[in-house]
Design an enzyme around this catalytic site. Structure first.
Site, PDB file in Angstrom:
ATOM      1  N   TYR A  27      48.598  30.189  89.923  1.00  0.00           N
ATOM      2  CA  TYR A  27      47.875  29.355  90.890  1.00  0.00           C
ATOM      3  C   TYR A  27      48.374  29.599  92.318  1.00  0.00           C
ATOM      4  CZ  TYR A  27      46.536  26.523  86.773  1.00  0.00           C
ATOM      5  OH  TYR A  27      46.070  26.085  85.551  1.00  0.00           O
TER       6      TYR A  27
ATOM      7  N   ILE B 190      44.362  16.360  82.114  1.00  0.00           N
ATOM      8  CA  ILE B 190      44.823  16.742  83.455  1.00  0.00           C
ATOM      9  C   ILE B 190      43.637  17.115  84.350  1.00  0.00           C
ATOM     10  CG2 ILE B 190      47.203  17.400  82.956  1.00  0.00           C
ATOM     11  CD1 ILE B 190      46.178  20.301  82.582  1.00  0.00           C
TER      12      ILE B 190
ATOM     13  N   SER C 158      41.888  17.522  91.356  1.00  0.00           N
ATOM     14  CA  SER C 158      41.148  17.059  92.526  1.00  0.00           C
ATOM     15  C   SER C 158      41.992  17.234  93.773  1.00  0.00           C
ATOM     16  CB  SER C 158      40.759  15.586  92.376  1.00  0.00           C
ATOM     17  OG  SER C 158      40.055  15.144  93.522  1.00  0.00           O
TER      18      SER C 158
END
Length: 350
Positions: A127, A310, A313
């Site tokens: 990520y 999970i 946002s």
């Protein structure tokens, strides 16, 4: 005589299987990789601290849950919002995911999530925002919102790092800025070298760098067992795409025998697909009946179905809304209606 021997062998196998599964909140001094028991510094701290072992054993009134065909699946504790993993550590059952968030978004979302009540943050090396998650965590600690031991941090080892797992673990620790990681999981099945990567995580458990370890994106029982049979520590968690249209029933039933819990990524359908689930007539009707949003209904369904959830946002108000799911519950009939939405339809192709 043969029948007697067979019966004895069956009893021994059953006893062994029960021990290997880890039970629901039980501890074993011989379980590999477990850290020493932690002591409570204040009354009730063990119930709220995400990384501590479950020793209370208190009975509470639980909401309607979807039963499995095995009793080895970890039981969710709704009063404390946690589940005890087969590693012996408590894990929050609702967290915030960091997939596709930029550095600034990940830092703010981590901070907002902890402020809103979340105690589980899920990120990954691929990520590219582990450092940002670490900054958000430190902001919350510095403001007295949480202590490090209150927060359960999950990250994932990427496939290109499998050949040098020890270095990958150390790098994630450095980027996150923490002394230990609560849970590290292999990001994808990769039979060529995932066993070696998992063994690196086992070594890190023994060294105190990791507390629990698990897997992600293992969608076939045989593939899951391939790795389990070649390693020592049973996966504490399997993180797969799971939502009302793809409920992961087969894998959930399969991993239960190991005491492994399922965690849902894309729990709301994933970016670009959330509205499909939000507009589903069944979900909308249930939401209207409770005076909540479709997102809240789906999250609540995950929790009552035994799925760690999970959602992701970068919007503070959405984060607050996603955590506000504790003052209503779905009835048995509503849970059945949600189960009937199963289409075995994944939204992602990875």
């Amino acid at each position: 005589m043969k029948k007697t021997i067979a019966a004895v062998l069956l009893v021994v196998c059953l006893i062994f299987t029960g021990c290997a599964a880890g039970g629901n909140g039980s501890e074993s001094a011989t379980e590999p990789g477990l850290l020493p028991d932690q002591t409570e510094s204040t009354e009730g701290q063990a119930a709220s601290s995400a990384g501590e072992r479950d020793t209370a054993g208190e009975e509470t009134t639980e909401p309607v849950v979807t039963p499995l065909s095995t009793e080895s699946y970890p039981v969710f504790d709704f009063s404390n919002k946690t589940v005890t993993l087969n590693s012996g550590y408590k894990m929050p059952i609702l967290g915030l995911g960091m997939f596709s968030l930029s550095d600034s978004q990940a830092e703010n979302s981590t901070y907002w999530a902890l402020k809103a009540g979340f105690r589980l943050i899920d990120t990954a090396r691929i990520y590219g925002n582990e450092e940002a998650v670490g900054r958000g965590l430190r902001r919350a600690i510095e403001e007295g919102i949480v202590k490090r031991e209150d927060v359960f941090i999950t990250t994932k080892m990427w496939t290109s790092d499998y050949d040098n797992g020890d270095a990958a673990i150390n790098a994630s620790l450095e980027r996150l800025g923490v002394d230990y990681i609560d849970l590290m999981i292999l990001h994808h099945s990769q039979p060529r070298n995932d066993v070696e990567a998992y063994q690196a995580m086992e070594r890190a458990v023994a060294d105190g760098k990791l507390r629990s370890i698990g897997l992600s994106n293992y969608y076939e029982p045989d593939d899951f067992d391939r790795l389990v049979n070649a390693t020592t520590i049973k996966p504490a968690l399997l993180q797969n795409e799971t939502h009302p249209y793809h409920q992961s029933g087969e894998m959930k039933e399969h991993i239960a025998k190991y005491g492994t819990v399922l965690e849902s990524w894309f729990p709301l359908g994933g970016r670009g697909n959330t509205q499909t689930l939000f507009d589903d007539p069944t979900i909308r009707e249930i939401a209207e009946a409770h005076g909540v949003s479709s997102a809240q209904v789906i999250i609540r369904w995950h929790l009552q179905a035994g799925n760690i959830c999970i959602p992701g946002s970068s919007n503070e108000q959405h984060i607050i809304e996603d955590y506000d799911v504790w003052d209503f519950e779905l009835s048995e009939e509503e849970m059945a209606r949600m189960t009937d939405l199963e289409k075995d339809e994944r939204f992602a192709d990875y």
